[in-house]
Design a protein around this motif. Structure first.
Motif, mmCIF file in Angstrom:
data_model
loop_
_atom_site.group_PDB
_atom_site.id
_atom_site.type_symbol
_atom_site.label_atom_id
_atom_site.label_comp_id
_atom_site.label_asym_id
_atom_site.label_seq_id
_atom_site.Cartn_x
_atom_site.Cartn_y
_atom_site.Cartn_z
ATOM 1 N N ARG A 125 1.096 -10.425 -5.783
ATOM 2 C CA ARG A 125 2.214 -10.331 -4.983
ATOM 3 C C ARG A 125 2.022 -8.821 -4.438
ATOM 4 O O ARG A 125 1.603 -7.887 -5.055
ATOM 5 C CB ARG A 125 3.554 -10.241 -5.707
ATOM 6 N N VAL A 126 2.188 -8.308 -3.094
ATOM 7 C CA VAL A 126 2.227 -7.135 -2.554
ATOM 8 C C VAL A 126 3.674 -6.815 -2.253
ATOM 9 O O VAL A 126 4.382 -7.626 -1.732
ATOM 10 C CB VAL A 126 1.250 -7.367 -1.015
ATOM 11 N N HIS A 127 3.910 -5.616 -2.980
ATOM 12 C CA HIS A 127 5.461 -5.230 -2.508
ATOM 13 C C HIS A 127 5.262 -4.432 -1.481
ATOM 14 O O HIS A 127 4.575 -3.507 -1.001
ATOM 15 C CB HIS A 127 6.011 -4.214 -3.808
ATOM 16 N N ILE A 128 6.414 -4.621 -0.622
ATOM 17 C CA ILE A 128 6.324 -3.987 0.699
ATOM 18 C C ILE A 128 7.749 -3.182 0.980
ATOM 19 O O ILE A 128 8.857 -3.603 0.678
ATOM 20 C CB ILE A 128 6.419 -4.945 1.857
ATOM 21 N N LEU A 129 7.487 -1.834 1.013
ATOM 22 C CA LEU A 129 8.802 -1.040 1.121
ATOM 23 C C LEU A 129 9.000 -0.447 2.476
ATOM 24 O O LEU A 129 7.917 0.021 3.049
ATOM 25 C CB LEU A 129 8.887 0.184 0.116
ATOM 26 N N VAL A 130 10.083 -0.669 3.031
ATOM 27 C CA VAL A 130 10.306 -0.126 4.619
ATOM 28 C C VAL A 130 11.623 0.745 4.807
ATOM 29 O O VAL A 130 12.600 0.387 4.049
ATOM 30 C CB VAL A 130 10.312 -1.589 5.428
#
Ligand SMILES: *Cc1c(COP(=O)(O)O)cnc(C)c1O
Length: 459
Positions: free
Chosen positions: A169-174
């Protein structure tokens, strides 16, 4: 005869540009009128090229928006510097395909040189790689593709080969105020717009470092953080020093969407606004906005050229590589064949020089401040943002108390008046007029005339 067509095009373009300051800034023709004028039957036999151009210019005229002029303040647009426009004409006449070195050595080397100038102007690492994209959406896509490659490679996963099915899983924070094209890019990359977690922002739209720290603490494994230089409403930039520290400590890939805000770095006076941004892993910006080159033109920079190429390169036996240290432009962008847009950027940078680039950026910011001051002097006007760059957010108080509706009416009236053009937005739940000063040719007189027109509409 081809020469006739080119002479006609030059004449039409010259006459358009000579009159662009006098025409209404917005389009004047209705959709039905444009369809009727342009919707001629496609004849069996063709039409003389010069006649095609003359009739096209006449039919399109009312549907053209005067973004080449000096009083278009909608979205974040910018005009075209004469040198950049001229170089773009040449690029079209030369008909160069800027995919591979062998297709146009001149286009490939011009990108190399202009790319080096840009890294220097922005204060980015000289070893970073540069992709000349269609715009900032594709530049965001490019930076995030490189990031997706790098964080998954570190986790032992070859995403280019295996894809995302079964991947860690790739965590994406925006940032909460991230631009819509960050989400489009995540969508196209298979990372999912909905999987991105929003990090709280402050009242100017800047990512809050404490919120980022808390969010990162919950991310175990590959992580990408998307920060921003230049929020589309306020122009505010994220605090990159603490953001970069946190990303470094967590091992997260830091991407910065700096479609227009990144250009603050080219000015010694404004550089403080983006302090620390040089510590990111990838950066996206536009040349067609604040550098004032013709559409379409964006830029992607990646600190790790290997990750950049791994994400985007296209290989086949017939796609001949010259080797020997030459650069194939298509290794750094999503497209294969494409326009040689490096020529216009090269010409813009040479025509302006270092000081000229900084002057243009500083002038736009000073004009935004002037606009805010002129408007703020009227009692019914409220300026909603700290005018730190080139963006001004305006709200109009109504005697009836419905400020949202009144603000929208003022925007519509300004658009109809035609002195200038600007659009609307919703900022923190309230309707606002959004003014962006991004054109090379805007003057104080343009600002004063436009401020008068806006205040007249508000009355
Ligand atoms: C304009 C903009 C984009 C998208 O750029 P395009 O050139 O339209 O692809 C992305 N991010 C920000 C902050 C922008 O202002």
């Amino acid at each position: 005869m081809p020469a006739d067509a080119l002479a006609t095009a030059t004449e039409l373009a010259r006459s358009y540009l000579a009159g662009v300051g006098a025409r209404p800034v917005g389009a004047t023709a209705t959709t039905a009128e444009l369809r009727a004028r342009l919707g001629v039957p496609l004849t069996e036999a063709g039409v003389e090229p010069a006649q095609v151009l003359t009739e096209l210019a006449r039919a399109a005229d009312g549907g053209l928006v005067a973004t080449a002029g000096s009083r278009y303040f909608g979205f974040v647009i910018g005009g075209s510097l004469p040198a950049a426009l001229g170089a773009d004409w040449l690029a079209a006449a030369w008909d160069q395909c800027a995919g591979l070195y062998v297709l146009s050595p001149a286009a490939a080397v011009v990108e190399e040189i202009a790319g080096g100038w840009l890294l220097d102007l922005f204060g980015l690492p000289a070893t970073a790689s540069v992709g000349f994209t269609t715009g900032c959406q594709t530049a965001n896509f490019t930076g995030l593709a490189a990031g997706r490659h790098a964080v998954l490679a570190r986790a032992g996963w070859d995403v280019e080969d295996k894809g995302l099915i079964g991947a860690p899983r790739v965590h994406i924070l925006v940032g909460a105020q991230a631009h819509a094209t960050i989400y489009s890019s995540l969508k196209m990359l298979g990372l999912g717009a909905g999987s991105a977690r929003r990090v709280d922002a402050d009242d100017q739209g800047r990512m809050r470092p404490d919120a980022l720290r808390a969010a990162l603490a919950t991310c175990d494994g590959p992580t990408i953080v998307c920060a921003q230089a230049g929020e589309v409403n306020t122009g505010a930039c994220d605090p990159f020093e603490p953001v970069a520290d946190l990303c470094r400590a967590h091992g997260a890939w830091l991407h910065i969407d700096g479609a227009f805000g990144l250009w603050a770095a080219t000015s010694p006076r404004l550089r403080h606004a983006v302090r620390g941004m040089e510590r990111a892993d990838s950066w996206a910006t536009d040349a067609h906005k604040w550098l004032n080159v013709p559409y379409d033109s964006g830029l992607a920079f990646v600190a790790d050229p290997e990750a950049h190429r791994a994400a985007l390169t296209t290989r086949a036996d017939y796609l001949v590589r010259v080797g020997g240290g030459t650069r194939d432009p298509s290794d750094y962008v999503p497209e294969s064949s494409r326009r040689a847009r490096g020529f216009a950027i090269y010409a813009a940078l040479r025509a302006l020089g270092r000081r000229g680039v900084a002057d243009m950026i500083e002038r736009c910011c000073a004009l935004a401040t002037r606009m805010a001051e002129r408007l703020r002097a009227a009692p019914q006007v409220e300026i909603l943002n700290d005018v730190a760059l080139n963006q001004v957010l305006v709200r109009f108080r109504s005697p009836s108390g419905n400020d949202d509706a009144h603000t929208r009416v003022v925007i519509e009236q300004v658009q109809q008046d035609g002195t200038c053009w600007l659009g609307g937005t919703v900022w923190r739940g309230r309707a606002a007029m959004r003014i962006s000063i991004s054109a090379w040719n805007t003057t104080e007189t343009d600002i004063d005339r436009s401020a008068d027109a806006i205040l007249a509409a508000a009355r």
